[in-house]
Design an enzyme around this catalytic site. Sequence first.
Site, PDB file in Angstrom:
ATOM      1  N   SER A   1      54.850  45.773  85.836  1.00 24.29           N
ATOM      2  CA  SER A   1      54.155  44.519  85.512  1.00 24.29           C
ATOM      3  C   SER A   1      53.117  44.076  86.533  1.00 24.29           C
ATOM      4  O   SER A   1      52.446  43.065  86.320  1.00 24.29           O
ATOM      5  CB  SER A   1      55.179  43.403  85.293  1.00 24.29           C
ATOM      6  OG  SER A   1      55.819  43.557  84.046  1.00 24.29           O
TER       7      SER A   1
ATOM      8  N   THR B   1      55.705  40.541  90.398  1.00 27.33           N
ATOM      9  CA  THR B   1      56.753  41.561  90.399  1.00 27.33           C
ATOM     10  C   THR B   1      56.511  42.560  89.272  1.00 27.33           C
ATOM     11  O   THR B   1      55.767  42.301  88.338  1.00 27.33           O
ATOM     12  CB  THR B   1      58.133  40.924  90.200  1.00 27.33           C
ATOM     13  OG1 THR B   1      58.122  40.197  88.946  1.00 27.33           O
ATOM     14  CG2 THR B   1      58.455  39.956  91.325  1.00 27.33           C
ATOM     15  N   GLY B   2      57.182  43.707  89.363  1.00 32.14           N
ATOM     16  CA  GLY B   2      57.101  44.704  88.299  1.00 32.14           C
ATOM     17  C   GLY B   2      58.360  45.546  88.256  1.00 32.14           C
ATOM     18  O   GLY B   2      58.842  45.977  89.302  1.00 32.14           O
TER      19      GLY B   2
ATOM     20  N   LYS C   1      49.752  43.460  85.091  1.00 29.48           N
ATOM     21  CA  LYS C   1      49.347  42.174  84.524  1.00 29.48           C
ATOM     22  C   LYS C   1      48.301  41.475  85.395  1.00 29.48           C
ATOM     23  O   LYS C   1      47.563  40.614  84.912  1.00 29.48           O
ATOM     24  CB  LYS C   1      50.571  41.272  84.336  1.00 29.48           C
ATOM     25  CG  LYS C   1      51.533  41.715  83.245  1.00 29.48           C
ATOM     26  CD  LYS C   1      52.669  40.716  83.087  1.00 29.48           C
ATOM     27  CE  LYS C   1      53.580  41.073  81.908  1.00 29.48           C
ATOM     28  NZ  LYS C   1      54.451  42.211  82.165  1.00 29.48           N
TER      29      LYS C   1
ATOM     30  N   ASP D   1      63.041  49.969  73.351  1.00 25.13           N
ATOM     31  CA  ASP D   1      62.586  48.629  73.722  1.00 25.13           C
ATOM     32  C   ASP D   1      62.123  47.814  72.520  1.00 25.13           C
ATOM     33  O   ASP D   1      61.815  46.631  72.648  1.00 25.13           O
ATOM     34  CB  ASP D   1      61.418  48.725  74.711  1.00 25.13           C
ATOM     35  CG  ASP D   1      61.864  49.182  76.085  1.00 25.13           C
ATOM     36  OD1 ASP D   1      63.063  49.077  76.383  1.00 25.13           O
ATOM     37  OD2 ASP D   1      61.011  49.657  76.858  1.00 25.13           O
TER      38      ASP D   1
ATOM     39  N   SER E   1      56.455  36.933  83.718  1.00 26.94           N
ATOM     40  CA  SER E   1      56.088  38.310  83.365  1.00 26.94           C
ATOM     41  C   SER E   1      56.194  38.557  81.864  1.00 26.94           C
ATOM     42  O   SER E   1      56.946  39.418  81.393  1.00 26.94           O
ATOM     43  CB  SER E   1      56.975  39.305  84.129  1.00 26.94           C
ATOM     44  OG  SER E   1      56.333  40.552  84.251  1.00 26.94           O
ATOM     45  N   ASN E   2      55.412  37.809  81.106  1.00 28.94           N
ATOM     46  CA  ASN E   2      55.485  37.821  79.652  1.00 28.94           C
ATOM     47  C   ASN E   2      54.644  38.958  79.061  1.00 28.94           C
ATOM     48  O   ASN E   2      53.411  38.908  79.061  1.00 28.94           O
ATOM     49  CB  ASN E   2      55.008  36.465  79.124  1.00 28.94           C
ATOM     50  CG  ASN E   2      55.242  36.288  77.652  1.00 28.94           C
ATOM     51  OD1 ASN E   2      54.821  37.110  76.855  1.00 28.94           O
ATOM     52  ND2 ASN E   2      55.900  35.198  77.289  1.00 28.94           N
ATOM     53  N   ASN E   3      55.303  39.974  78.543  1.00 28.92           N
ATOM     54  CA  ASN E   3      54.609  41.139  77.990  1.00 28.92           C
ATOM     55  C   ASN E   3      53.796  40.806  76.746  1.00 28.92           C
ATOM     56  O   ASN E   3      52.695  41.333  76.543  1.00 28.92           O
ATOM     57  CB  ASN E   3      55.613  42.242  77.644  1.00 28.92           C
ATOM     58  CG  ASN E   3      56.108  42.979  78.865  1.00 28.92           C
ATOM     59  OD1 ASN E   3      55.787  42.628  79.993  1.00 28.92           O
ATOM     60  ND2 ASN E   3      56.913  43.998  78.650  1.00 28.92           N
TER      61      ASN E   3
END
Length: 493
Positions: A83, A443-444, A86, A176, A330-332
């Site tokens: 992430s 973060t990721g 992003k 996923d 961290s909204n995909n």
Amino acid sequence: MYKQMKWLCLLMVVMVISFSSVSPLKKDEASNAAGGSQLSSKIAKVLSHPDLKGASIGISVRNASNGKIIYKHNGDTRLRPASSMKLVTGAAALQLLGENYRFKTEIYTDGKQKGSTLKGNIYIRGKGDPTLGEKDLDNIALALKKKGIKKIKGNLVADDTWYDQIRLSLDMPWSDEQEYYGAQISGLTFSPNADYDAGTVIIQVKSGNKVGKAASVTMTPKTDYVKISNKTKVGKVNSKNTVKIHRKHGSNGITVTGNVPLNSGTTKTWISVWEPTRYTLALFKRSLEKQGIKITGNYTAGKISAKPTKLATDHSPKLGTILVPYMKLSNNTISEVLVKEMGRVKGKVGSWDKGLSVVEGQFVDLGIGNDAILMRDGSGLSHVSMISANALTNLLYKAQTKPWYKTYKNALPVAGDSDRSVGGTLRNRMKGTAAQGKIIAKTGTISTVSSLTGYVKGKKGNKYVFSIIINNAKKENQLKKIEDEMAVILASN
């Protein structure tokens, strides 16, 4: 004399070869020596952690004031950033769409109103808004009621043609697909709460107080579009919680199974829906019914007719506001919506291909060399997407010169701040250390991958931009602690 000259020449050749054969790591060490040997030695000690054995690690630390690299380890090696990608998508969106950009949801009709009856179809046209929620749909329905509409003699039609019909990004793992972070992307979608995980429902499981009976399973929002099969049982106090929630592929049938310990409270799980366009349509129908508006026709997906009349428009919050849950949580879904939106607005096609091409056109201006990145999605969920640590730190360095920098930085998680809207994904990390409140970073996390990329103000007043990317880690449970150790070193410097 000739022999002496011959041996001297041979010796010089050997020396040249020896000095030109420095390994990539030794080149980094030479660079780091010029930037601060103490920092190098401290980070080197952390890199000796046994859980990093066999892993690929990229690290880059720059002076935030002048962009000079003061420490690097495999800094130019392309790695999977998870992430941290992003950061690229968010920067491109602010650059191309602007902080004040708003998504729209529009209501049209192809009919005419006579008295309280509208004769014709009603269209709800989505333009990508990932924040569209129950209150928004209720407000739209109320706007129609205020126009005096009580009956619609026609169909209720969902138009999601603002984007293409490809719902999942190219490298989405099948495992996923039911998860909230793997939700389908549509031009018309719905968010169950202010986290803006569009295209999902929230499943709540509560134990109750009778052993052997089924636990309570409820859903937000309430809708018949998703069907729940409750196969849970309440177990004894302190028994193991074995609850599993599964949505059958290609359907909206969700099965909840497992043991729920007695008096264990309520747990929440976000599950993606199949086909978010029709999901949103079903919820809009409910909002109309709440306002007493009756619809005589069918409910279907389609495209607005050639000469419609606009009845109402709903606007999302500004992009600068949306960026906060996007980055901090961290909204995909928001990330992939932004890619398609940039494709649609700047390239006239709302697709991943066009959107990523548009983003690629911003790389140079954002300080990212084309050879330093391979971008296959906006969120970093892809295991094919790659970027170097040096490219990420240069992006953050360059971002400081942009008019949207304050908004960008404000959207990043803050280490150790327990307020979820501030600390985000870093709220439980680095508490009680020199890094608490000092590390402001993205973060990721994906399988075998962890990353941390952001800004830090050191104890001595030094300001840095940094990126830590760890790939191919077999043991993942210590990776965040390893990143935190490095972050504390920077915050203490």
